[in-house]
Scaffold this active site. Structure first.
Site, mmCIF file in Angstrom:
data_model
loop_
_atom_site.group_PDB
_atom_site.id
_atom_site.type_symbol
_atom_site.label_atom_id
_atom_site.label_comp_id
_atom_site.label_asym_id
_atom_site.label_seq_id
_atom_site.Cartn_x
_atom_site.Cartn_y
_atom_site.Cartn_z
ATOM 1 N N LYS A 79 6.984 -7.349 0.822
ATOM 2 C CA LYS A 79 7.824 -6.775 1.367
ATOM 3 C C LYS A 79 8.499 -7.406 2.794
ATOM 4 C CE LYS A 79 6.982 -2.144 -0.705
ATOM 5 N NZ LYS A 79 6.376 -0.818 -0.322
ATOM 6 N N VAL A 87 12.132 -2.456 -0.839
ATOM 7 C CA VAL A 87 11.436 -2.424 0.325
ATOM 8 C C VAL A 87 12.043 -1.026 0.688
ATOM 9 C CG1 VAL A 87 11.207 -3.265 2.667
ATOM 10 C CG2 VAL A 87 11.663 -4.866 0.812
#
Length: 432
Positions: free
Chosen positions: A203, A130
């Site tokens: 994410k 992420v």
């Protein structure tokens, strides 16, 4: 004695990781307390030259299953679901710690990997999954472990931010800016995962799971991409002092029964131009974290690219190697809260609605009555002459926070109203 490292994949990120391991071996040894030995790099085609990686040819192999059985730490940079999942489970079974940047796999099936790592008492790290180089996962897992996170909101996909930023600054159409992004290498030849929001959705699932100690899969995250955003939307937003960004929003909310629940969504949203996220340009990422004790925190930096992502991978790799030397594993999954996941219909937010109406007396009253009937309060309203039809007016409205379901009912009634020619755009508004 050394810590044996296996690398799965040698693309842009993999090459940057391998190059750092080889060229900075002595320095990394000092940081870890023992030598990091690259014992193999698994690739599909061992005959393909990869001079940028600096890896000796004899270390390349197409037998990834064998490679993971002789490593202390396996770094997975292949992407995709399979064979990555099978290889990581095999590595864990053989006692290896794992470092991965594979957000798609984590978003779909992270829990099975977390559980396997916990049972084997090995590290399972994914900082690079992420926001690239931005330290975000470790603060959520460690630095804020004693605090309560209320909300995580941010820009987690550089491709879409580049496109929307360029549309905002130039007034160009989506298709033209997408083509430019592809030429510059910001967008893939098939940009679907980015522009449809799938990358950001994976994410968001990871961030929601970490922030709220609840298992959240990609399938449970509401997802809407940017392909429907037009130059007219950008122009209308600018006139209203707003900017459009693709946001991942994960928050702890109270459901209709008064119990805590999790809302996780990815969609285009309008932000005031004074909001810090509004000034995030080009392919950069930025994430806000709101907590009970620390208040508002902002993490900003390069969210993609070979070297930035390699930085996050190497940070996890060094920590995993250190942990192995002292015979321990870092923090694993904490999913004790098990909050229910709220559907998008129950979400509360403000809205920006752009519609074309008949330019005659009584229209504003008729439109206002529709909002009132659905219990949706109007915060502001702006009317301008329509640019294409002198008998129509362009009406832009911003609502107060309302439930998604009520807004959907409002839009349906507006579409059926005789005074309304068309409802051209409906977008959520954050940060007001």
């Amino acid at each position: 004695m050394s810590v044996r490292i296996a690398l799965l994949g040698c693309g842009v990120v993999g090459s940057a990781v391998a190059k750092r391991l080889i060229e900075h071996s002595d320095e990394l040894t000092e940081r870890v307390g023992d030598r990091l030995e690259l014992v193999g790099v698994a690739v599909r085609d061992v005959s393909k030259p990869r001079p940028e990686s600096g890896v000796p040819a004899e270390l390349f192999t197409d037998d990834a299953e064998e490679l993971v059985t002789r490593a202390d730490v396996v770094v997975e940079l292949m992407g995709g679901i399979e064979p990555a999942r099978t290889l990581l489970l095999k590595a864990i079974e053989h006692g290896a710690s794992v470092v991965t940047a594979n957000k798609a796999l984590l978003g779909e099936d992270g829990p099975s990997l977390y559980a396997a790592a916990a049972e084997a008492n090995v590290d399972f790290s994914f900082e690079a999954a992420v926001a690239g180089a931005i330290p975000l996962i470790r603060p959520l897992r460690i630095s804020l472990a004693g605090d309560d996170v209320h909300r995580v909101m941010g820009i987690v996909n550089g491709t879409t931010n580049f496109i929307l930023d360029k549309m905002d600054r130039t007034g160009a159409d989506f298709a033209d800016v997408l083509a430019e992004a592809q030429e510059l290498g910001y967008a893939e030849a098939d940009p679907t995962a980015d522009v449809e929001g799938y990358d950001a959705r994976a994410k968001a699932a990871i961030l929601a799971s970490l922030a709220f100690h609840t298992r959240v899969s990609s399938a449970e995250v509401y997802c809407e991409g940017i392909t429907a955003i037009t130059a007219d939307d950008i122009r209308a937003a600018r006139k209203a002092g707003l900017v459009i960004k693709l946001l991942a929003i994960c928050e702890r909310v109270t459901d209709e029964e008064g119990s805590a629940a999790i809302s996780a969504r990815v969609h285009p949203a309008l932000l005031p131009r004074s909001h810090p996220l509004a000034s995030v340009r080009e392919a950069f990422n930025a994430v806000f974290v709101e907590t009970q004790l620390a208040g508002e925190l902002m993490f900003y930096g390069r969210g993609a690219g070979g070297e930035p992502t390699a930085s996050a991978v190497l940070g996890d790799l060094v920590q995993a190697a250190r942990n192995r030397l002292v015979g321990r594993a870092g923090p694993g999954e904490l999913a004790y809260a098990a909050f229910p996941i709220q559907t998008i219909g129950a979400a509360y937010t403000a809205y920006f609605i752009r519609l074309r109406v008949k330019d005659r007396p009584g229209v504003l009253a008729a439109v206002s009555n529709v909002f009132a009937a659905q219990g949706v309060s109007i915060e502001s309203m702006r009317q301008n002459k329509d640019r294409t039809d002198p008998e129509l007016a362009s009406l832009h409205l911003v609502t107060h926070r309302a439930q998604e379901g009520a807004l959907a009912g409002t839009v349906k009634q507006l579409q059926d109203l005789d005074e309304v020619d068309s409802v051209d755009s409906v977008m959520r508004v954050e940060g007001l």
